[in-house]
Design a protein around this motif. Structure first.
Motif, mmCIF file in Angstrom:
data_model
loop_
_atom_site.group_PDB
_atom_site.id
_atom_site.type_symbol
_atom_site.label_atom_id
_atom_site.label_comp_id
_atom_site.label_asym_id
_atom_site.label_seq_id
_atom_site.Cartn_x
_atom_site.Cartn_y
_atom_site.Cartn_z
ATOM 1 N N GLU A 1 42.792 39.355 46.823
ATOM 2 C CA GLU A 1 42.558 38.985 45.204
ATOM 3 C C GLU A 1 43.069 38.238 45.207
ATOM 4 O O GLU A 1 42.386 37.276 44.191
ATOM 5 C CB GLU A 1 43.779 40.644 44.951
ATOM 6 N N HIS B 1 39.508 36.288 45.990
ATOM 7 C CA HIS B 1 38.692 36.838 44.530
ATOM 8 C C HIS B 1 38.603 36.214 43.029
ATOM 9 O O HIS B 1 38.257 35.826 41.746
ATOM 10 C CB HIS B 1 38.535 38.243 43.725
ATOM 11 N N GLU C 1 42.714 40.539 38.671
ATOM 12 C CA GLU C 1 42.574 40.285 39.650
ATOM 13 C C GLU C 1 44.354 40.063 39.882
ATOM 14 O O GLU C 1 45.226 40.338 41.073
ATOM 15 C CB GLU C 1 42.110 38.735 40.082
ATOM 16 N N ILE D 1 32.366 40.471 46.701
ATOM 17 C CA ILE D 1 33.949 40.960 46.014
ATOM 18 C C ILE D 1 34.297 42.163 46.080
ATOM 19 O O ILE D 1 35.068 42.821 46.567
ATOM 20 C CB ILE D 1 34.028 40.041 44.438
ATOM 21 N N GLU E 1 36.787 44.982 47.636
ATOM 22 C CA GLU E 1 37.245 45.909 46.774
ATOM 23 C C GLU E 1 36.988 47.648 46.898
ATOM 24 O O GLU E 1 38.184 48.104 47.058
ATOM 25 C CB GLU E 1 37.475 46.069 45.261
HETATM 26 FE FE LIG Z 1 39.934 41.516 43.538
#
Ligand SMILES: [Fe+2]
Ligand SMILES: [Fe+2]
Length: 168
Positions: free
Chosen positions: A70, A73, A37, A141, A145
Motif C-alpha cells: 500500500e 501504491h 492508500e 495496482i 488490490e
Molecule cells: Fe493500495
C-alpha cells in the motif's frame, strides 16, 4: 453581474478547455485514492500487530506485506498527482478499530473491494484524457488490490466479493 451573461461565459470557458474540468476531477479523485492508500497503510500496520491467536498468525504476516505494498501504491499515486499538476493530500481516510480479528479483516476486505471499484473507474477517467501510462500503473495496482482482497476473503473463509459489473 447579469446571471445569464455569466452562464454564457462559463459555457464558453468550458468549450475552450473541455479537458480542464475532467483533469481537475481526475486529480481530486486520485487524492481520494491516495487518502484510501494512507488508510490502508495505517490499518494494515495496526491490525497486523493486534491480531492475536494462533489461527491468525499467517494472515498477520500477510497484512504486513500488504502494508508495504500500500505504501508503494501511495508513492505511485502521489507522484502521478504531482505530475498532473495537483497537490497530494496528507490526510488519510479514517481507520476503524475493533478488538475482534474477524471485524478487522472484514474492514480491510470492505476497503479493498471499494478501492478496486474506485481504481476501475479511475482507469476509465485516465484513458478518456489520454493518460495511458497512468491507466497502466492503475491496472497494476488493481491486480495487487485483488490479491489483497483474495488473501482477506480466504482468511475469513468466505468468497471474494464481486466488485463491479463494469470491470477494469
Ligand atoms: Fe493500495
Ligand atoms: Fe490493498
Amino acid at each position: 453581474m447579469d446571471p445569464q451573461e455569466s452562464e454564457t461565459e462559463m459555457s464558453d470557458r468550458k468549450s475552450k478547455h473541455p479537458n480542464k474540468k475532467a483533469l481537475g476531477d481526475l486529480i481530486d479523485a486520485l487524492n481520494e485514492d491516495l487518502a484510501r492508500e494512507f488508510q490502508a497503510i495505517i490499518a494494515y500496520t495496526v491490525y497486523s500487530n493486534t491480531l492475536s491467536g494462533a489461527q491468525w498468525m499467517n494472515i498477520a504476516g500477510e497484512l504486513k506485506l500488504h502494508a508495504a505494498e500500500e505504501l508503494q501504491h501511495a508513492l505511485i499515486i502521489a507522484d502521478q498527482i504531482d505530475y498532473l499538476g495537483g497537490m497530494p493530500t496528507a490526510t488519510p481516510k479514517p481507520v476503524k478499530l475493533s478488538k475482534k480479528p474477524e471485524d478487522m479483516l472484514r474492514f480491510d476486505l470492505d476497503n479493498e473491494t471499494e478501492t478496486i471499484g474506485n481504481y476501475s473507474r479511475r482507469v476509465k477517467q485516465a484513458e478518456a484524457l489520454g493518460h495511458y501510462a497512468l491507466a497502466e500503473k492503475l491496472r497494476k495496482i488493481i491486480a495487487q488490490e485483488q490479491e489483497h482482497q483474495h488473501d482477506l476473503a480466504t482468511a475469513l473463509g468466505i468468497d471474494v466479493p464481486r466488485v463491479l459489473a463494469e470491470g477494469a
